[in-house]
Design a protein around this motif. Structure first.
Motif: not given
Length: 89
Positions: A6-25
């Motif tokens: 949505r580059k340049g689009a109005a409205g709320p931004r969305t962040v996606t976190l991609i990870g796995k269970p048990g990962c301290h990082l």
């Protein structure tokens, strides 16, 4: 690729976190993402790389990975200032 570009689009931004269970990082990244999204009003979601073959192929060696509006922002460590700037910019 995995979200809404949505580059340049109005409205709320969305962040996606991609990870796995048990990962301290991933746990560290989640704390930063939660805090910065709360400050900026951005929405966020979390995806489990172990439950999605496409995500696994794309990101396994980089987790945690943070996407902003579907585009890769960072991986491994999340800098709160950089994420905040991306969401407000």
């Amino acid at each position: 690729m995995f979200g809404r570009a949505r580059k340049g689009a109005a409205g709320p931004r969305t962040v996606t976190l991609i990870g796995k269970p048990g990962c301290h990082l991933c746990d560290d990244a989640r704390e930063v993402v939660e805090r910065v999204c709360a400050e900026t009003g951005a929405a966020w979601e979390e995806r489990d790389v172990t439950r999605d073959e496409e995500l696994h192929r794309a990101y396994w060696e980089q987790i945690p990975v943070v996407l902003v509006d579907g585009e890769q922002h960072t991986f491994w460590r999340v800098d709160p200032g950089r994420l905040r700037a991306a969401l407000l910019g």
